[in-house]
Motif scaffolding. Structure first.
Motif, PDB file in Angstrom:
ATOM      1  N   VAL A   1       0.833  -1.195   0.000  1.00 47.05           N
ATOM      2  CA  VAL A   1       0.000   0.000   0.000  1.00 47.05           C
ATOM      3  C   VAL A   1       0.871   1.249   0.000  1.00 47.05           C
ATOM      4  O   VAL A   1       0.497   2.293  -0.555  1.00 47.05           O
ATOM      5  N   THR A   2       2.063   1.144   0.575  1.00 42.72           N
ATOM      6  CA  THR A   2       2.999   2.275   0.576  1.00 42.72           C
ATOM      7  C   THR A   2       3.418   2.629  -0.849  1.00 42.72           C
ATOM      8  O   THR A   2       3.485   3.813  -1.227  1.00 42.72           O
TER       9      THR A   2
ATOM     10  N   ASN B   1       1.521  10.814  -3.814  1.00 43.39           N
ATOM     11  CA  ASN B   1       2.169  11.535  -2.715  1.00 43.39           C
ATOM     12  C   ASN B   1       1.388  11.408  -1.414  1.00 43.39           C
ATOM     13  O   ASN B   1       1.297  12.372  -0.625  1.00 43.39           O
ATOM     14  N   MET B   2       0.806  10.235  -1.228  1.00 43.52           N
ATOM     15  CA  MET B   2       0.063   9.952  -0.003  1.00 43.52           C
ATOM     16  C   MET B   2       0.917   9.061   0.899  1.00 43.52           C
ATOM     17  O   MET B   2       1.879   8.433   0.449  1.00 43.52           O
ATOM     18  N   THR B   3       0.558   9.013   2.173  1.00 41.53           N
ATOM     19  CA  THR B   3       1.185   8.054   3.073  1.00 41.53           C
ATOM     20  C   THR B   3       0.363   6.765   3.057  1.00 41.53           C
ATOM     21  O   THR B   3      -0.815   6.754   2.635  1.00 41.53           O
TER      22      THR B   3
ATOM     23  N   ASN C   1      -4.791   3.783   3.353  1.00 41.63           N
ATOM     24  CA  ASN C   1      -5.566   2.767   4.066  1.00 41.63           C
ATOM     25  C   ASN C   1      -6.851   3.364   4.635  1.00 41.63           C
ATOM     26  O   ASN C   1      -7.922   2.751   4.560  1.00 41.63           O
ATOM     27  N   SER C   2      -6.736   4.578   5.177  1.00 39.01           N
ATOM     28  CA  SER C   2      -7.933   5.253   5.720  1.00 39.01           C
ATOM     29  C   SER C   2      -8.945   5.529   4.607  1.00 39.01           C
ATOM     30  O   SER C   2     -10.163   5.369   4.797  1.00 39.01           O
ATOM     31  N   PHE C   3      -8.453   5.939   3.452  1.00 37.71           N
ATOM     32  CA  PHE C   3      -9.325   6.190   2.295  1.00 37.71           C
ATOM     33  C   PHE C   3     -10.065   4.911   1.891  1.00 37.71           C
ATOM     34  O   PHE C   3     -11.280   4.936   1.641  1.00 37.71           O
ATOM     35  N   LEU C   4      -9.366   3.785   1.840  1.00 32.06           N
ATOM     36  CA  LEU C   4      -9.988   2.515   1.455  1.00 32.06           C
ATOM     37  C   LEU C   4     -10.997   2.042   2.497  1.00 32.06           C
ATOM     38  O   LEU C   4     -11.994   1.402   2.155  1.00 32.06           O
ATOM     39  N   VAL C   5     -10.729   2.391   3.745  1.00 33.49           N
ATOM     40  CA  VAL C   5     -11.706   2.071   4.797  1.00 33.49           C
ATOM     41  C   VAL C   5     -12.956   2.935   4.615  1.00 33.49           C
ATOM     42  O   VAL C   5     -14.097   2.444   4.688  1.00 33.49           O
ATOM     43  N   ASP C   6     -12.756   4.226   4.368  1.00 30.70           N
ATOM     44  CA  ASP C   6     -13.892   5.138   4.176  1.00 30.70           C
ATOM     45  C   ASP C   6     -14.743   4.723   2.976  1.00 30.70           C
ATOM     46  O   ASP C   6     -15.966   4.889   2.989  1.00 30.70           O
TER      47      ASP C   6
ATOM     48  N   LYS D   1     -15.242   1.822   2.065  1.00 29.58           N
ATOM     49  CA  LYS D   1     -15.800   0.499   2.381  1.00 29.58           C
ATOM     50  C   LYS D   1     -15.237  -0.600   1.452  1.00 29.58           C
ATOM     51  O   LYS D   1     -15.958  -1.465   0.973  1.00 29.58           O
ATOM     52  N   ILE D   2     -13.923  -0.494   1.227  1.00 25.89           N
ATOM     53  CA  ILE D   2     -13.209  -1.520   0.463  1.00 25.89           C
ATOM     54  C   ILE D   2     -12.553  -2.510   1.418  1.00 25.89           C
ATOM     55  O   ILE D   2     -12.536  -3.720   1.171  1.00 25.89           O
ATOM     56  N   GLN D   3     -12.037  -1.989   2.514  1.00 31.26           N
ATOM     57  CA  GLN D   3     -11.354  -2.824   3.495  1.00 31.26           C
ATOM     58  C   GLN D   3     -11.731  -2.361   4.901  1.00 31.26           C
ATOM     59  O   GLN D   3     -12.365  -1.319   5.087  1.00 31.26           O
ATOM     60  N   ARG D   4     -11.308  -3.164   5.866  1.00 33.31           N
ATOM     61  CA  ARG D   4     -11.530  -2.807   7.269  1.00 33.31           C
ATOM     62  C   ARG D   4     -10.374  -3.342   8.097  1.00 33.31           C
ATOM     63  O   ARG D   4      -9.650  -4.247   7.665  1.00 33.31           O
ATOM     64  N   TRP D   5     -10.198  -2.770   9.279  1.00 38.91           N
ATOM     65  CA  TRP D   5      -9.158  -3.216  10.210  1.00 38.91           C
ATOM     66  C   TRP D   5      -9.722  -4.366  11.035  1.00 38.91           C
ATOM     67  O   TRP D   5     -10.724  -4.216  11.715  1.00 38.91           O
ATOM     68  N   ARG D   6      -9.066  -5.515  10.913  1.00 41.83           N
ATOM     69  CA  ARG D   6      -9.604  -6.693  11.594  1.00 41.83           C
ATOM     70  C   ARG D   6      -8.456  -7.585  12.060  1.00 41.83           C
ATOM     71  O   ARG D   6      -7.549  -7.897  11.289  1.00 41.83           O
ATOM     72  N   CYS D   7      -8.501  -7.961  13.322  1.00 41.38           N
ATOM     73  CA  CYS D   7      -7.498  -8.869  13.904  1.00 41.38           C
ATOM     74  C   CYS D   7      -6.081  -8.358  13.682  1.00 41.38           C
ATOM     75  O   CYS D   7      -5.171  -9.126  13.352  1.00 41.38           O
ATOM     76  N   GLY D   8      -5.911  -7.047  13.812  1.00 44.61           N
ATOM     77  CA  GLY D   8      -4.571  -6.491  13.737  1.00 44.61           C
ATOM     78  C   GLY D   8      -4.053  -6.239  12.338  1.00 44.61           C
ATOM     79  O   GLY D   8      -2.862  -5.953  12.169  1.00 44.61           O
ATOM     80  N   GLN D   9      -4.901  -6.310  11.327  1.00 41.93           N
ATOM     81  CA  GLN D   9      -4.447  -6.028   9.962  1.00 41.93           C
ATOM     82  C   GLN D   9      -5.637  -5.622   9.098  1.00 41.93           C
ATOM     83  O   GLN D   9      -6.792  -5.839   9.455  1.00 41.93           O
ATOM     84  N   TYR D  10      -5.323  -5.003   7.959  1.00 40.88           N
ATOM     85  CA  TYR D  10      -6.380  -4.633   7.028  1.00 40.88           C
ATOM     86  C   TYR D  10      -6.770  -5.847   6.194  1.00 40.88           C
ATOM     87  O   TYR D  10      -5.917  -6.573   5.673  1.00 40.88           O
ATOM     88  N   ARG D  11      -8.087  -6.055   6.066  1.00 42.45           N
ATOM     89  CA  ARG D  11      -8.616  -7.137   5.248  1.00 42.45           C
ATOM     90  C   ARG D  11      -9.730  -6.585   4.365  1.00 42.45           C
ATOM     91  O   ARG D  11     -10.460  -5.665   4.752  1.00 42.45           O
ATOM     92  N   LEU D  12      -9.866  -7.143   3.157  1.00 45.63           N
ATOM     93  CA  LEU D  12     -10.940  -6.714   2.269  1.00 45.63           C
ATOM     94  C   LEU D  12     -12.289  -7.072   2.857  1.00 45.63           C
ATOM     95  O   LEU D  12     -12.437  -8.092   3.544  1.00 45.63           O
TER      96      LEU D  12
END
Length: 239
Positions: A155-156, A163-165, A170-175, A177-188
């Motif tokens: 993702v980096t 020019n994003m971090t 990751n926050s954009f993909l969460v917003d 609704k592509i992925q979510r933070w689950r069990c300590g990592q991002y998952r689709l």
């Protein structure tokens, strides 16, 4: 992140496997060929001597079969015995001196060839040697486990295009609704799983006690990168 801890006992497992390679065998068909005798005569000799061997060693000779190409071009399967060096030389005690000599020389050749292919493993005597061997084992494991994620982008790497971090993307993909933070990592999210957008990649590190910690994280395929690019530029993930 999902973490799997694997002890460096993998090293001792590999050493054990190398020290327990299957012993070499010689078939009764090869014995017949070396000694210039009919195979049936060799079979008779083996069967005659097997009872005494079984009484002493508490085991029978191993039976098998081999396919042999016939002069007319056909293939015929012959029953035969598979004998170790000790078993072969026991059977050869009833053979002529010349035949025994031929078998001894053939076994010497087999052992030389086997040693060339599988040299005996040298005992690891220093911490540096043990660490080097462990690193090779880990490398082999990672190569196999990460084969599916070869060529994928983190993702980096994708975030750098705009020019994003990594955090911002990751926050954009969460917003979105592509992925979510689950069990300590991002998952689709389930809707996007199985579409070939991502793969799992393994990373390894050592604990203070010398155990290996395998951590998985999400990486994006080329298809997944294009999906994200379209999502950012067009507001949706597909052309």
């Amino acid at each position: 992140m999902n973490t799997i801890t694997i002890s460096t006992s993998s090293l001792s497992t590999r050493m054990h496997a190398q020290y327990n390679q299957q012993p070499a065998h010689m078939t009764s068909l090869e014995i017949a060929e070396i000694c210039g005798k009919p195979h049936n005569d060799i079979l008779k000799a083996i069967r005659k001597m097997e009872p005494a061997w079984e009484r002493v060693s508490l085991g029978k000779f191993s039976q098998s079969s081999r396919k042999v190409i016939q002069p007319n071009g056909g293939v015929r399967e012959f029953p035969c015995y598979e004998l170790t060096k000790t078993e072969t030389l026991y059977i050869a005690t009833k053979f002529r001196d010349e035949d025994r000599a031929k078998l001894v020389l053939r076994w010497e050749q087999l052992e030389t060839e086997r040693l060339a292919l599988h040299p005996p493993m040298r005992l690891l005597t220093t911490k540096q040697e043990v660490l080097h061997e462990s690193e090779e084992i880990v490398g082999e494991q990672l190569d196999a486990a990460n084969e599916e994620s070869d060529g994928c982008l983190t993702v980096t790497e994708i975030a750098a295009i705009y020019n994003m971090t990594a955090h911002d993307l990751n926050s954009f993909l969460v917003d979105m609704k592509i992925q979510r933070w689950r069990c300590g990592q991002y998952r689709l999210l389930p809707k996007y799983e199985g579409l070939g957008l991502t793969a799992d990649r393994l990373n390894v590190s050592y604990s203070l006690k010398g155990k290996l910690k395998y951590e998985t994280y999400l990486v994006w395929t080329e298809k997944g990168r294009d999906f994200i690019v379209n999502l950012i530029e067009n507001g949706h993930g597909w052309d």
